[in-house]
Design a protein around this motif. Structure first.
Motif, short mmCIF file in Angstrom:
data_model
loop_
_atom_site.label_atom_id
_atom_site.label_comp_id
_atom_site.label_asym_id
_atom_site.label_seq_id
_atom_site.Cartn_x
_atom_site.Cartn_y
_atom_site.Cartn_z
N LEU A 1 4.63 -37.90 19.79
CA LEU A 1 5.05 -36.81 20.69
C LEU A 1 5.88 -37.36 21.84
CD1 LEU A 1 1.73 -34.75 20.78
CD2 LEU A 1 3.93 -33.93 19.90
N LEU A 2 5.48 -38.50 22.38
CA LEU A 2 6.24 -39.11 23.47
C LEU A 2 7.64 -39.53 23.02
CD1 LEU A 2 3.53 -41.29 25.26
CD2 LEU A 2 4.64 -39.23 26.15
N LYS A 3 7.74 -40.10 21.81
CA LYS A 3 9.05 -40.50 21.29
C LYS A 3 9.97 -39.30 21.19
CE LYS A 3 7.41 -44.44 18.53
NZ LYS A 3 7.12 -44.90 17.15
N ALA A 4 9.45 -38.19 20.67
CA ALA A 4 10.26 -36.99 20.54
C ALA A 4 10.68 -36.46 21.91
CB ALA A 4 9.48 -35.91 19.78
N HIS A 5 9.77 -36.48 22.87
CA HIS A 5 10.06 -36.01 24.23
C HIS A 5 11.15 -36.86 24.88
CE1 HIS A 5 9.36 -34.44 28.28
NE2 HIS A 5 8.53 -33.55 27.77
N LEU A 6 11.05 -38.17 24.72
CA LEU A 6 12.05 -39.08 25.28
C LEU A 6 13.42 -38.86 24.65
CD1 LEU A 6 9.82 -42.28 25.43
CD2 LEU A 6 10.96 -41.25 27.41
N LEU A 7 13.45 -38.62 23.34
CA LEU A 7 14.73 -38.36 22.67
C LEU A 7 15.35 -37.06 23.17
CD1 LEU A 7 13.88 -39.38 18.99
CD2 LEU A 7 15.60 -40.45 20.46
N LEU A 8 14.53 -36.05 23.41
CA LEU A 8 15.04 -34.78 23.90
C LEU A 8 15.64 -34.91 25.30
CD1 LEU A 8 12.15 -32.50 22.65
CD2 LEU A 8 14.56 -32.24 22.00
N GLU A 9 15.20 -35.92 26.03
CA GLU A 9 15.71 -36.14 27.38
C GLU A 9 17.06 -36.83 27.39
OE1 GLU A 9 13.68 -37.30 31.65
OE2 GLU A 9 13.13 -38.44 29.88
N GLN A 10 17.42 -37.48 26.28
CA GLN A 10 18.71 -38.15 26.20
C GLN A 10 19.83 -37.12 26.16
OE1 GLN A 10 18.82 -40.86 22.89
NE2 GLN A 10 17.02 -41.98 23.56
N GLN A 11 20.99 -37.51 26.67
CA GLN A 11 22.10 -36.57 26.75
C GLN A 11 22.65 -36.24 25.36
OE1 GLN A 11 25.29 -37.85 29.28
NE2 GLN A 11 26.29 -35.85 29.28
N GLU B 1 17.18 -36.72 13.94
CA GLU B 1 16.05 -37.59 14.24
C GLU B 1 15.06 -36.92 15.18
OE1 GLU B 1 14.88 -41.93 16.21
OE2 GLU B 1 16.98 -41.31 16.14
N VAL B 2 15.54 -36.34 16.26
CA VAL B 2 14.61 -35.77 17.23
C VAL B 2 13.89 -34.56 16.65
CG1 VAL B 2 16.32 -34.25 18.35
CG2 VAL B 2 14.34 -35.02 19.63
N GLU B 3 14.59 -33.74 15.85
CA GLU B 3 13.92 -32.58 15.27
C GLU B 3 12.90 -33.00 14.22
OE1 GLU B 3 14.98 -28.12 13.68
OE2 GLU B 3 16.37 -29.73 13.19
N THR B 4 13.24 -34.03 13.42
CA THR B 4 12.30 -34.52 12.42
C THR B 4 11.06 -35.09 13.09
OG1 THR B 4 14.10 -35.02 10.89
CG2 THR B 4 11.98 -36.08 10.47
N ARG B 5 11.25 -35.92 14.10
CA ARG B 5 10.11 -36.52 14.81
C ARG B 5 9.23 -35.44 15.45
NH1 ARG B 5 9.73 -41.86 15.57
NH2 ARG B 5 11.54 -43.21 15.21
N LEU B 6 9.87 -34.48 16.11
CA LEU B 6 9.10 -33.44 16.79
C LEU B 6 8.38 -32.56 15.78
CD1 LEU B 6 8.27 -31.97 19.35
CD2 LEU B 6 10.40 -30.66 19.21
N TYR B 7 9.08 -32.16 14.72
CA TYR B 7 8.49 -31.28 13.72
C TYR B 7 7.30 -31.95 13.03
CZ TYR B 7 8.94 -27.03 10.92
OH TYR B 7 8.73 -25.80 10.35
N GLN B 8 7.46 -33.23 12.71
CA GLN B 8 6.36 -33.93 12.05
C GLN B 8 5.17 -34.12 12.99
OE1 GLN B 8 8.44 -37.44 10.56
NE2 GLN B 8 8.60 -36.55 8.52
N ALA B 9 5.45 -34.43 14.26
CA ALA B 9 4.36 -34.61 15.23
C ALA B 9 3.61 -33.29 15.45
CB ALA B 9 4.91 -35.14 16.55
N MET B 10 4.35 -32.20 15.61
CA MET B 10 3.70 -30.90 15.80
C MET B 10 2.95 -30.48 14.53
SD MET B 10 4.07 -29.77 18.87
CE MET B 10 5.10 -29.95 20.34
N SER B 11 3.48 -30.84 13.37
CA SER B 11 2.79 -30.53 12.12
C SER B 11 1.45 -31.26 12.03
CB SER B 11 3.67 -30.91 10.92
OG SER B 11 4.86 -30.16 10.90
N ALA C 1 11.14 -26.80 6.63
CA ALA C 1 11.51 -28.05 7.29
C ALA C 1 10.42 -29.10 7.09
CB ALA C 1 11.76 -27.81 8.78
N PHE C 2 9.15 -28.68 7.20
CA PHE C 2 8.05 -29.63 7.03
C PHE C 2 8.07 -30.24 5.64
CE2 PHE C 2 3.79 -30.22 5.24
CZ PHE C 2 3.35 -31.28 6.01
N HIS C 3 8.17 -29.41 4.61
CA HIS C 3 8.10 -29.93 3.25
C HIS C 3 9.35 -30.70 2.87
CE1 HIS C 3 4.83 -26.86 2.94
NE2 HIS C 3 4.27 -27.87 2.31
N ALA C 4 10.51 -30.33 3.41
CA ALA C 4 11.73 -31.09 3.14
C ALA C 4 11.59 -32.51 3.69
CB ALA C 4 12.93 -30.39 3.76
N ALA C 5 11.12 -32.63 4.93
CA ALA C 5 10.96 -33.95 5.54
C ALA C 5 9.89 -34.77 4.83
CB ALA C 5 10.61 -33.81 7.02
#
Length: 269
Positions: free
Chosen positions: A123-133, A139-149, A199-203
């Motif tokens: 979750l932290l990795k996804a949050h940090l990526l979302l903060e980047q410009q 990558e960020v959507e996959t990480r976030l979606y998998q973490a939330m899943s 999205a979950f099953h595709a990843a």
């Protein structure tokens, strides 16, 4: 000193994202019409929730369900540092429905403080990526979606339906899409839509059959193609831009991680 930054990202236009360090601040009783998913990075937070007092320490995930009254204050002299997601009910309900393979009610999290270091790190990795410009959207959507899943399946009791037995042609088609759109800001939702999967099953299907998630596979394809471009004399910056890397430093970082040397050293050799 208290420091807080609230921001949003185009991938999650209705989700507030908070990065904060609080020492003096105390949250009075309040509630949200969205979920709150905070991850403690340092220190400790004490809060009242569901008529009980809870302590969240390093690595804790203190999920607050919508409409639930809660407070927040420091649990020690140094306060607490955390990053938090404030996703709307519709976002987690959609992920839960994707997992179940049918429409379901919004997930409910009975456990008030979750101690799950690997999940907290994702979750932290996804949050940090979302903060980047200019993050890699896939990558960020996959990480976030998998973490939330993982958060939903592990702590709300919603079990995912098994779609991994579907034909391997789905993965082949995803590879084709990724190959043809190297420079695009492709999202996981867009990639999944090409196959008719959630999205979950595709990843998950891609990762299980290929050995790495879609964004990582695409980055390695970009890197392999960069070798020929550099060999032909194209500049490092032009190569990075042509292959869809956010900037030259992004390209350099991935290149060195994969091949052990910087692009400039490889090109000179």
């Amino acid at each position: 000193m208290d420091v807080a930054r609230l921001f949003r990202h185009p991938l999650l236009p209705e989700t507030d994202l908070l990065s904060a360090h609080y020492v003096e601040h105390t949250f009075s009783p309040h509630w949200h019409d969205c979920y709150v998913v905070p991850v403690i990075q340092a220190g400790a937070q004490l809060y009242q929730y569901a008529r009980e007092q809870h302590l969240a320490v390093f690595g804790s995930i203190g999920v607050i369900n919508p409409g639930e009254v809660h407070t927040g204050m420091r649990a020690g002299d140094d306060g607490w540092t955390y990053r938090a997601f404030y996703p709307p009910v519709s976002y987690l309900q959609k992920i839960a429905s994707d997992l179940a393979g049918k429409p379901v009610e919004p997930p409910w999290f009975p456990l008030k403080v979750i101690h799950d270091i690997p999940l907290a790190q994702e979750l932290l990795k996804a949050h940090l990526l979302l903060e980047q410009q200019f993050p890699d959207w896939l990558e960020v959507e996959t990480r976030l979606y998998q973490a939330m899943s993982v958060l939903i399946t592990r702590y709300s009791g919603i079990a995912p339906v098994d779609e991994t037995s579907k034909p391997i042609r789905h993965v082949a088609w995803m590879k084709e899409v990724l190959s043809s759109r190297l420079e695009d800001s492709l999202t996981l939702e867009q990639l999944a839509a090409e196959t008719g999967l959630s999205a979950f099953h595709a990843a998950r299907m891609f990762s299980q059959q290929v050995g790495m998630p879609p964004h990582a596979w695409r980055n390695h394809l970009r890197l392999n193609r960069s070798l020929g471009m550099l060999k032909q004399g194209q500049s490092i910056s032009a190569t990075a831009a042509a292959l869809g890397f956010t900037d030259q430093s992004h390209f350099n970082r991935h290149f060195k991680r994969a091949f052990g040397v910087a692009p400039s050293h490889w090109k000179a050799a």
